[in-house]
Design an enzyme around this catalytic site. Structure first.
Site, mmCIF file in Angstrom:
data_model
loop_
_atom_site.group_PDB
_atom_site.id
_atom_site.type_symbol
_atom_site.label_atom_id
_atom_site.label_comp_id
_atom_site.label_asym_id
_atom_site.label_seq_id
_atom_site.Cartn_x
_atom_site.Cartn_y
_atom_site.Cartn_z
ATOM 1 N N ASP A 90 -7.540 -11.155 20.063
ATOM 2 C CA ASP A 90 -6.558 -11.846 19.213
ATOM 3 C C ASP A 90 -6.328 -13.278 19.733
ATOM 4 O OD1 ASP A 90 -4.221 -11.816 17.234
ATOM 5 O OD2 ASP A 90 -3.203 -12.262 19.116
ATOM 6 N N LYS A 124 -7.116 -17.066 17.893
ATOM 7 C CA LYS A 124 -6.171 -18.186 17.788
ATOM 8 C C LYS A 124 -6.711 -19.422 18.502
ATOM 9 C CE LYS A 124 -2.342 -14.902 17.593
ATOM 10 N NZ LYS A 124 -1.455 -14.080 18.419
ATOM 11 N N LYS A 168 -5.434 -14.812 11.503
ATOM 12 C CA LYS A 168 -6.250 -15.557 12.491
ATOM 13 C C LYS A 168 -7.672 -15.023 12.596
ATOM 14 C CE LYS A 168 -3.473 -12.407 14.237
ATOM 15 N NZ LYS A 168 -2.203 -12.049 14.770
ATOM 16 N N ARG A 180 0.828 -1.212 0.000
ATOM 17 C CA ARG A 180 0.000 0.000 0.000
ATOM 18 C C ARG A 180 0.858 1.255 0.000
ATOM 19 N NH1 ARG A 180 -4.326 0.914 4.153
ATOM 20 N NH2 ARG A 180 -2.680 0.402 5.596
ATOM 21 N N GLY A 189 6.726 -4.244 16.927
ATOM 22 C CA GLY A 189 6.005 -4.955 15.861
ATOM 23 C C GLY A 189 5.204 -6.151 16.358
HETATM 24 N N1 HSE Z 1 -0.506 -9.241 18.005
HETATM 25 C C1 HSE Z 1 -0.110 -10.600 18.014
HETATM 26 C C2 HSE Z 1 0.562 -10.880 19.340
HETATM 27 C C3 HSE Z 1 0.826 -10.879 16.867
HETATM 28 O O1 HSE Z 1 0.873 -9.943 20.074
HETATM 29 O O2 HSE Z 1 0.778 -12.039 19.669
HETATM 30 C C4 HSE Z 1 0.914 -12.307 16.502
HETATM 31 O O3 HSE Z 1 -0.307 -12.861 16.166
#
Ligand code: HSE
Length: 439
Positions: free
Chosen positions: A204, A208, A108, A45, A190
């Protein structure tokens, strides 16, 4: 043999890691795959600067800002979706499948929400959708669950599967730094999602966990039935009291088969005995404990986020897809471990039906009869006390009381807490943190 051609969608943290690792280890990777794997197209992008970065780094290949073009390009064998999110990514993945491409994704959220639709489309088209990087970053947990443990009846899985929240909990405990500051550092490194509330609110991890439960128990993806509670309400006192009692608080994703009843699917802060290996998983590291009936408990540990660790899992999928490319679809490893027509309809249990033990912290007036009232209410709700601790007064006339319970059903604990909170001697909301022995 002709190289297998990959179209890479997304050149962020993971996409650029995939490019780097594939260039660096090209020789070894093609010796393993039996054929060269080359990225021929990248989509990125302009808005976030990734297009410019991809143009600078990926010399000699096609770099575009139009991912839709890549998923339809007849040259491409595998589409590697590293864009994230559930809107554009869903369209692109379904389009890639419709055009007969295999798909590798680290997404995920996409699979937890739309996995059933995506795998059905892939099945109809005879292509593979590989997603090792979607759970626990570099740890090959999908392969372990789907293949390595296929002899077992899985009993439960408990995992630290969000690096950001584990990094925050570890750093806060070690340095006493405030939440917001540590979150910023996780974002800089990151680890965090585009929307970091997904990390700190347990979403998140629930994505998973949904995927792991599906593979472990042979059930459809049911993210909408998962219980997710994050780390934002945890106080420094609770972290300290837990340590004093020999426990550490981790954000765990837990899925458990409860015979004759259903499957638990829950993410929440959890007290774990500090002597357990998983309690000592610190920083952005992930760990997944899997208990199989034959193998017993097994533990998988490694980096759960970050550029090259996640790239490691993405490229392993590229190798897998390359190896399986020529096998007929009926003889490939099924996407969700179980054959698609043999999925179970066993229900997901609501959190109110979960049976576990609890850490309760109550702030009370230090006066006669308070403990008697509390213990009577707990007894009335069939809740048995395992340990009890009263802290010295630090809030004027008020003291903190910590109760550790034996196993109890969550709805009973909630009902008891509502009565306890209504006592005039009890101040504010009680803290409830679930506890797991994990053995
Ligand atoms: N944001 C996710 C974490 C990255 O902190 O585990 C990996 O899925």
């Amino acid at each position: 043999m002709k190289p297998l051609k990959v179209g890479l969608l997304g050149f962020g943290t993971v996409g650029s890691g995939v490019w780097k690792v594939l260039q660096r280890n090209q020789g070894e990777i093609s010796r393993r795959a039996g054929r060269e794997i080359i990225i021929t197209h990248v989509a990125a992008r302009a808005a976030d600067g990734s297009l410019e970065r991809a143009r600078a780094e990926c010399r000699g290949i096609t770099v575009l800002d139009d991912a839709a073009k890549i998923v339809r390009d007849p040259e491409i064998d595998i589409v590697c979706e590293l864009i994230g999110g559930t809107t554009i990514a869903r369209t692109l993945v379904l389009d890639a499948i419709a055009h007969g491409k295999h798909v590798v994704t680290a997404n995920k959220a996409l699979l937890a929400h739309y996995g059933t639709e995506i795998f059905a489309a892939a099945h109809d088209k005879g292509v593979m959708v590989a997603f090792e990087a979607a759970v626990a970053g570099g740890i090959p947990i999908i392969k372990a669950l789907r293949e390595g443990l296929s002899a077992n009846r899985i009993e439960w899985i408990a995992g630290i599967i969000n690096g950001t929240s584990n990094f925050i909990l570890s750093t806060m405990r070690e340095t006493g730094a405030p939440f917001a500051e540590v979150l910023k550092e996780a974002q800089r490194l990151g680890y965090a999602e585009a929307d970091p509330t997904f990390d700190v609110e347990g979403v998140d991890a629930a994505h998973k966990l949904t995927i792991m439960a599906s593979i472990a128990f042979g059930i459809p993806m049911q993210f909408d039935k998962a219980y997710a509670e994050g780390i934002t309400k945890l106080t420094r006192e609770d972290i300290r009291y837990a340590e004093e009692l020999g426990y550490r608080i981790k954000l765990l994703g837990i899925t458990r088969r409860v015979e004759e009843q259903g499957i638990e699917l829950r993410v929440h802060p959890t007290l774990i005995p500090v002597k357990r290996l998983i309690a000592n998983v610190e920083g952005a590291m992930n760990a997944v404990l899997v208990k199989g009936d034959a193998v017993g408990p097994t533990l998988y540990y490694g980096a759960g986020a970050g550029s090259e660790p996640t790239a490691s899992a993405v490229i392993a999928d590229l190798v897998d897809v390359t190896r399986m490319h020529t096998a007929d679809p009926e003889h490939r490893v099924p996407h969700l471990a179980f054959q698609p027509d043999r999925l179970s309809t066993i229900p997901i249990l609501p959190i109110s039906e979960v049976c576990t033990s609890y850490y309760l912290r109550l702030r009370v007036l230090d006066q006669p009869g308070v403990l008697a009232d509390i213990t009577r209410i707990l007894a009335d709700h069939a809740i048995s006390i395992e340990a009890f601790l009263q802290k010295e007064a630090t809030h004027g006339e008020e003291v903190d009381i910590i109760v550790l319970t034996h196993h109890a059903i969550e709805k009973n604990v909630r009902a008891a807490l509502a009565k306890i909170e209504a006592l005039p001697s009890v101040k504010g909301e009680c803290a409830l943190i679930r506890m797991e022995g994990l053995y």
